[in-house]
Design an enzyme around this catalytic site. Structure first.
Site, PDB file in Angstrom:
ATOM      1  N   ASP A 179       0.805  -1.229   0.000  1.00 28.16           N
ATOM      2  CA  ASP A 179       0.000   0.000   0.000  1.00 28.16           C
ATOM      3  C   ASP A 179       0.838   1.278   0.000  1.00 28.16           C
ATOM      4  O   ASP A 179       0.296   2.372   0.172  1.00 28.16           O
ATOM      5  CB  ASP A 179      -0.907   0.013   1.243  1.00 28.16           C
ATOM      6  CG  ASP A 179      -2.054  -0.970   1.127  1.00 28.16           C
ATOM      7  OD1 ASP A 179      -2.894  -0.776   0.233  1.00 28.16           O
ATOM      8  OD2 ASP A 179      -2.097  -1.927   1.917  1.00 28.16           O
ATOM      9  N   GLU A 239      -0.049   9.627   1.224  1.00 25.16           N
ATOM     10  CA  GLU A 239      -0.725  10.573   2.114  1.00 25.16           C
ATOM     11  C   GLU A 239      -0.839  10.056   3.547  1.00 25.16           C
ATOM     12  O   GLU A 239      -0.896  10.844   4.492  1.00 25.16           O
ATOM     13  CB  GLU A 239      -2.133  10.843   1.572  1.00 25.16           C
ATOM     14  CG  GLU A 239      -2.962  11.710   2.483  1.00 25.16           C
ATOM     15  CD  GLU A 239      -4.305  12.056   1.874  1.00 25.16           C
ATOM     16  OE1 GLU A 239      -4.487  13.228   1.535  1.00 25.16           O
ATOM     17  OE2 GLU A 239      -5.162  11.169   1.723  1.00 25.16           O
ATOM     18  N   ASP A 240      -0.864   8.741   3.708  1.00 17.78           N
ATOM     19  CA  ASP A 240      -1.127   8.200   5.049  1.00 17.78           C
ATOM     20  C   ASP A 240       0.056   8.284   5.993  1.00 17.78           C
ATOM     21  O   ASP A 240      -0.114   8.169   7.199  1.00 17.78           O
ATOM     22  CB  ASP A 240      -1.603   6.744   4.930  1.00 17.78           C
ATOM     23  CG  ASP A 240      -2.990   6.688   4.332  1.00 17.78           C
ATOM     24  OD1 ASP A 240      -3.834   7.507   4.733  1.00 17.78           O
ATOM     25  OD2 ASP A 240      -3.216   5.864   3.439  1.00 17.78           O
ATOM     26  N   ARG A 296       0.984  -1.617   7.302  1.00 25.54           N
ATOM     27  CA  ARG A 296       1.435  -0.333   6.760  1.00 25.54           C
ATOM     28  C   ARG A 296       2.294   0.455   7.744  1.00 25.54           C
ATOM     29  O   ARG A 296       2.860   1.472   7.383  1.00 25.54           O
ATOM     30  CB  ARG A 296       0.209   0.520   6.353  1.00 25.54           C
ATOM     31  CG  ARG A 296      -0.697  -0.156   5.339  1.00 25.54           C
ATOM     32  CD  ARG A 296      -1.557   0.844   4.615  1.00 25.54           C
ATOM     33  NE  ARG A 296      -0.721   1.854   3.987  1.00 25.54           N
ATOM     34  CZ  ARG A 296      -1.163   2.992   3.487  1.00 25.54           C
ATOM     35  NH1 ARG A 296      -2.446   3.261   3.546  1.00 25.54           N
ATOM     36  NH2 ARG A 296      -0.351   3.866   2.930  1.00 25.54           N
ATOM     37  N   ARG A 316      -8.183   3.344  12.018  1.00 27.95           N
ATOM     38  CA  ARG A 316      -6.745   3.546  11.792  1.00 27.95           C
ATOM     39  C   ARG A 316      -6.146   4.668  12.652  1.00 27.95           C
ATOM     40  O   ARG A 316      -4.940   4.736  12.832  1.00 27.95           O
ATOM     41  CB  ARG A 316      -6.506   3.907  10.322  1.00 27.95           C
ATOM     42  CG  ARG A 316      -7.048   2.895   9.304  1.00 27.95           C
ATOM     43  CD  ARG A 316      -6.140   1.698   9.178  1.00 27.95           C
ATOM     44  NE  ARG A 316      -6.576   0.782   8.143  1.00 27.95           N
ATOM     45  CZ  ARG A 316      -6.206   0.864   6.877  1.00 27.95           C
ATOM     46  NH1 ARG A 316      -5.404   1.813   6.476  1.00 27.95           N
ATOM     47  NH2 ARG A 316      -6.632  -0.019   6.001  1.00 27.95           N
ATOM     48  N   HIS A 375     -11.318   6.134   5.793  1.00 32.43           N
ATOM     49  CA  HIS A 375     -10.674   7.373   6.240  1.00 32.43           C
ATOM     50  C   HIS A 375     -11.652   8.547   6.090  1.00 32.43           C
ATOM     51  O   HIS A 375     -12.563   8.490   5.261  1.00 32.43           O
ATOM     52  CB  HIS A 375      -9.447   7.689   5.359  1.00 32.43           C
ATOM     53  CG  HIS A 375      -8.268   6.805   5.574  1.00 32.43           C
ATOM     54  ND1 HIS A 375      -7.573   6.220   4.530  1.00 32.43           N
ATOM     55  CD2 HIS A 375      -7.633   6.425   6.704  1.00 32.43           C
ATOM     56  CE1 HIS A 375      -6.562   5.515   5.012  1.00 32.43           C
ATOM     57  NE2 HIS A 375      -6.578   5.619   6.333  1.00 32.43           N
ATOM     58  N   ILE A 433      -8.087  -1.213  -4.243  1.00 30.85           N
ATOM     59  CA  ILE A 433      -7.486  -1.402  -2.913  1.00 30.85           C
ATOM     60  C   ILE A 433      -7.760  -0.159  -2.035  1.00 30.85           C
ATOM     61  O   ILE A 433      -6.900   0.284  -1.270  1.00 30.85           O
ATOM     62  CB  ILE A 433      -5.976  -1.746  -2.986  1.00 30.85           C
ATOM     63  CG1 ILE A 433      -5.214  -0.757  -3.876  1.00 30.85           C
ATOM     64  CG2 ILE A 433      -5.775  -3.170  -3.456  1.00 30.85           C
ATOM     65  CD1 ILE A 433      -3.681  -0.903  -3.787  1.00 30.85           C
ATOM     66  N   CYS A 457      -5.079  10.001  -1.564  1.00 28.95           N
ATOM     67  CA  CYS A 457      -4.156   9.041  -0.927  1.00 28.95           C
ATOM     68  C   CYS A 457      -2.803   8.993  -1.631  1.00 28.95           C
ATOM     69  O   CYS A 457      -1.791   8.631  -1.022  1.00 28.95           O
ATOM     70  CB  CYS A 457      -4.720   7.631  -0.984  1.00 28.95           C
ATOM     71  SG  CYS A 457      -6.449   7.487  -0.581  1.00 28.95           S
TER      72      CYS A 457
END
Ligand code: GLY
Length: 256
Positions: free
Chosen positions: A61, A66-67, A86, A134, A164, A245, A251
């Site tokens: 991923d 962005e995460d 992740r 998350r 999200h 996904i 993202c």
């Protein structure tokens, strides 16, 4: 206005990314790469430079850049992703951030706090943060304390259904907000002028404002019509492989 963006090239294992929609099938690597290149071209058309980081083969991923960080003009924070597969992606972002920020202006979310950038929506000097599977309260508290030093306010928004926060709501500047599903009547966003995304086009809620232009995913005609009616020039980008996904336009980059 944004000057810079950072993206990470999808790795070959992108087909194994986390998904809530296995019925869409696995991403095709070559197609994902092509779509990523088109995405980079779209970003460049809005006047920003694009720093392209190499793929991280151990992290399916990891193109969802962005995460792993949240970036503002004068400071940034490295997150602590709540998804176990992740979590270690965040170890690879600081080197890139140091090209743009002083070390003292880069914060870190640490355990037991978790936070993913997809849960963070910046509206002027306010950050809305999704309290999600998350991103936890401890992560939000750490985030708020760090950004308060730079004059930013943080507001937590509990999520009910979406992965999200920005899966379902995105700020288009000028007090305009693109909202879908659980966010349409959320009192947190009562002050904004809303562009409502119909349920059948829920994925289309993840659009990004880029220096006056809005980049939108291809194939969401009602969303497109609403944004055009609101007066924004549009660039459409095909994100079909990333949708498989649970990934979208926001993202795929850090924008600052
Ligand atoms: N596949 C994107 C994510 O779950 O974080």
């Amino acid at each position: 206005m944004f000057k810079h963006t950072i993206v990470r090239t999808p790795c070959q294992k992108v087909c194994d990314g986390i998904t809530s929609a296995p019925e869409l099938g696995q991403p095709i690597y070559e197609k994902a790469l092509k779509q990523h290149e088109t995405y980079i071209e779209a970003l460049k058309k809005t006047g920003v430079d694009v720093l392209v980081l190499p793929p991280l083969e151990d992290f399916p991923d990891s193109c969802f850049m962005e995460d792993v960080a949240v970036v503002a003009g004068e400071c940034a924070i490295v997150t602590n992703p709540g998804a176990a597969s992740r979590n270690k992606e965040a170890d690879y972002v600081e080197e890139a951030l140091l090209k743009f920020y002083n070390k003292k202006d880069i914060g870190h979310i640490v355990s037991p706090g978790t936070l993913e950038g997809g849960d963070v929506m910046k509206c002027g000097d306010t950050f809305y943060i999704g309290l999600s599977a998350r991103t936890n309260k401890e992560g939000i508290d750490q985030f708020a304390a760090f950004f308060a030093q730079y004059g930013y306010k943080t507001i937590a928004v509990p999520l009910e259904k979406v992965l999200h926060l920005k899966t379902g709501v995105n700020y288009l500047e000028n007090n305009k907000m693109l909202v879908s599903g659980e966010f349409i009547d959320d009192p947190a966003f009562a002050e904004y002028e809303k562009l409502i995304v119909p349920e059948a086009e829920a994925y289309g809620a993840n659009c990004i404002w880029m220096n006056g232009t809005v980049i939108i995913p291809m194939g969401y005609p009602t969303v497109k019509a609403q944004i055009e009616k609101a007066g924004y020039p549009i660039i459409e980008v095909d994100t079909s492989e990333f949708r498989k996904i649970d990934g979208g336009l926001s993202c795929l980059s850090l924008r600052f």
